[in-house]
Design a protein around this motif. Sequence first.
Motif, PDB file in Angstrom:
ATOM      1  N   PRO A  13     -31.441  18.335   9.911  1.00 33.69           N
ATOM      2  CA  PRO A  13     -31.166  18.938  10.952  1.00 33.69           C
ATOM      3  C   PRO A  13     -29.967  17.516  12.175  1.00 33.69           C
ATOM      4  CG  PRO A  13     -32.748  18.742  10.649  1.00 33.69           C
ATOM      5  CD  PRO A  13     -32.804  17.574   9.780  1.00 33.69           C
ATOM      6  N   LYS A  14     -28.875  18.698  12.594  1.00 32.40           N
ATOM      7  CA  LYS A  14     -27.631  18.749  13.015  1.00 32.40           C
ATOM      8  C   LYS A  14     -28.393  16.907  14.670  1.00 32.40           C
ATOM      9  CE  LYS A  14     -23.746  18.541  15.829  1.00 32.40           C
ATOM     10  NZ  LYS A  14     -23.023  20.398  15.837  1.00 32.40           N
ATOM     11  N   THR A  15     -29.411  17.759  15.029  1.00 34.74           N
ATOM     12  CA  THR A  15     -29.882  16.847  16.729  1.00 34.74           C
ATOM     13  C   THR A  15     -30.205  15.988  15.565  1.00 34.74           C
ATOM     14  OG1 THR A  15     -32.247  18.103  16.293  1.00 34.74           O
ATOM     15  CG2 THR A  15     -30.998  19.213  17.080  1.00 34.74           C
ATOM     16  N   HIS A  16     -31.428  16.101  13.909  1.00 38.11           N
ATOM     17  CA  HIS A  16     -32.007  14.398  13.999  1.00 38.11           C
ATOM     18  C   HIS A  16     -30.843  13.266  13.602  1.00 38.11           C
ATOM     19  CE1 HIS A  16     -35.571  12.051  11.690  1.00 38.11           C
ATOM     20  NE2 HIS A  16     -34.342  11.989  11.171  1.00 38.11           N
ATOM     21  N   ARG A  17     -29.165  14.451  12.882  1.00 41.14           N
ATOM     22  CA  ARG A  17     -28.487  12.972  12.705  1.00 41.14           C
ATOM     23  C   ARG A  17     -28.087  12.049  13.737  1.00 41.14           C
ATOM     24  NH1 ARG A  17     -26.975  17.001   9.188  1.00 41.14           N
ATOM     25  NH2 ARG A  17     -25.321  16.998  10.607  1.00 41.14           N
ATOM     26  N   GLU A  18     -28.005  13.434  14.632  1.00 42.22           N
ATOM     27  CA  GLU A  18     -26.881  12.539  16.336  1.00 42.22           C
ATOM     28  C   GLU A  18     -28.187  11.484  16.214  1.00 42.22           C
ATOM     29  OE1 GLU A  18     -26.588  16.079  18.201  1.00 42.22           O
ATOM     30  OE2 GLU A  18     -24.444  16.408  17.162  1.00 42.22           O
ATOM     31  N   THR A  19     -29.566  11.628  16.264  1.00 42.09           N
ATOM     32  CA  THR A  19     -30.227  11.012  16.985  1.00 42.09           C
ATOM     33  C   THR A  19     -30.380   9.536  16.644  1.00 42.09           C
ATOM     34  OG1 THR A  19     -31.524  12.719  18.852  1.00 42.09           O
ATOM     35  CG2 THR A  19     -32.585  10.865  18.735  1.00 42.09           C
ATOM     36  N   PHE A  20     -30.577   9.592  15.769  1.00 38.99           N
ATOM     37  CA  PHE A  20     -31.132   9.068  14.364  1.00 38.99           C
ATOM     38  C   PHE A  20     -30.022   8.045  13.468  1.00 38.99           C
ATOM     39  CE2 PHE A  20     -35.011  10.892  15.206  1.00 38.99           C
ATOM     40  CZ  PHE A  20     -34.962   9.888  16.371  1.00 38.99           C
ATOM     41  N   GLY A  21     -28.845   9.411  13.041  1.00 39.39           N
ATOM     42  CA  GLY A  21     -27.984   8.770  12.101  1.00 39.39           C
ATOM     43  C   GLY A  21     -27.636   7.468  12.051  1.00 39.39           C
ATOM     44  N   LEU A  22     -26.976   6.949  13.079  1.00 36.69           N
ATOM     45  CA  LEU A  22     -26.464   5.047  12.533  1.00 36.69           C
ATOM     46  C   LEU A  22     -27.738   4.535  12.744  1.00 36.69           C
ATOM     47  CD1 LEU A  22     -23.326   5.997  16.173  1.00 36.69           C
ATOM     48  CD2 LEU A  22     -23.237   6.051  13.369  1.00 36.69           C
ATOM     49  N   GLU A  23     -28.922   4.780  13.159  1.00 34.44           N
ATOM     50  CA  GLU A  23     -29.691   3.684  12.925  1.00 34.44           C
ATOM     51  C   GLU A  23     -30.264   3.536  11.797  1.00 34.44           C
ATOM     52  OE1 GLU A  23     -33.506   2.097  15.758  1.00 34.44           O
ATOM     53  OE2 GLU A  23     -32.759   4.258  16.212  1.00 34.44           O
ATOM     54  N   MET A  24     -30.233   4.917  11.156  1.00 30.90           N
ATOM     55  CA  MET A  24     -30.821   4.889   9.605  1.00 30.90           C
ATOM     56  C   MET A  24     -29.389   4.085   8.579  1.00 30.90           C
ATOM     57  SD  MET A  24     -31.671   8.722   9.570  1.00 30.90           S
ATOM     58  CE  MET A  24     -32.754   8.805   7.786  1.00 30.90           C
ATOM     59  N   LYS A  25     -28.568   4.556   9.084  1.00 30.97           N
ATOM     60  CA  LYS A  25     -27.110   4.048   8.035  1.00 30.97           C
ATOM     61  C   LYS A  25     -27.400   2.422   8.074  1.00 30.97           C
ATOM     62  CE  LYS A  25     -24.139   7.140   7.957  1.00 30.97           C
ATOM     63  NZ  LYS A  25     -22.096   7.400   8.733  1.00 30.97           N
ATOM     64  N   ASP A  26     -27.834   1.719   9.293  1.00 32.70           N
ATOM     65  CA  ASP A  26     -27.424   0.459   9.505  1.00 32.70           C
ATOM     66  C   ASP A  26     -29.009  -0.141   8.622  1.00 32.70           C
ATOM     67  OD1 ASP A  26     -26.849  -2.263  10.685  1.00 32.70           O
ATOM     68  OD2 ASP A  26     -27.881  -1.849  12.295  1.00 32.70           O
ATOM     69  N   VAL A  27     -30.006   0.781   8.578  1.00 32.21           N
ATOM     70  CA  VAL A  27     -30.667  -0.002   8.377  1.00 32.21           C
ATOM     71  C   VAL A  27     -31.223   0.350   6.866  1.00 32.21           C
ATOM     72  CG1 VAL A  27     -33.730   0.342   8.268  1.00 32.21           C
ATOM     73  CG2 VAL A  27     -32.555   0.590  10.494  1.00 32.21           C
ATOM     74  N   PHE A  28     -30.217   1.164   6.317  1.00 29.95           N
ATOM     75  CA  PHE A  28     -30.048   1.126   5.319  1.00 29.95           C
ATOM     76  C   PHE A  28     -29.092   0.335   4.750  1.00 29.95           C
ATOM     77  CE2 PHE A  28     -27.577   2.617   1.381  1.00 29.95           C
ATOM     78  CZ  PHE A  28     -27.974   3.041   0.553  1.00 29.95           C
TER      79      PHE A  28
END
Length: 135
Positions: A13-28
Motif C-alpha cells: 500500500p502507498k502509505t507503507h511504501r512512503e513510510t518504509f520504502g527507502l529504508e527497505m531498499k537500503d536494507v535490501f
Amino acid sequence: MLRAYGLLLRLYPKTHRETFGLEMKDVFRQAAEEERSHGGYAYLRFLAREAAGLLLGSGSQWARTLQSEAEAEPECDREVPPEIGALRLHIALNVRRMEYAIAHHQFPQARLYSEIDRQHRARLEQWWREQRGEL
C-alpha cells in the motif's frame, strides 16, 4: 536488481511504501551486497527469499490496511480532539515501525518505538478516563 526490488515494493500500500520504502531498499541493497560476496548460489537463494517475503508481506500489509479502514468507524458520539486523532495515527505508525524493525532484526529501534508507543497509549488511556469521568 535494486530496480526490480523497487518495482516489487509497489505491491505494498502507498502509505507503507512512503513510510518504509527507502529504508527497505537500503536494507535490501546492503544485504544483497553481503550475499553476493558469498557466491552465486547464496545470492540466488537470497533473491528468492526476498521476492517471497515481498509477496507475503505486501499481502499481509494490504489485509491490515483494509481491516484498519473497515474498523475506522467512530468509537463514540463525542467528537475526538485533533490531538487524540493524531495520537491514534502515531500509535498505528509506531506499530508498523516496530513490526518492520523486528522483522529486520533492528531490536534497538524496535525498543525505541515500543517505548514511544507505550507513552502514546498511556496518554490515550488518560484521555478516555477523563471522558468517562474517572479522573
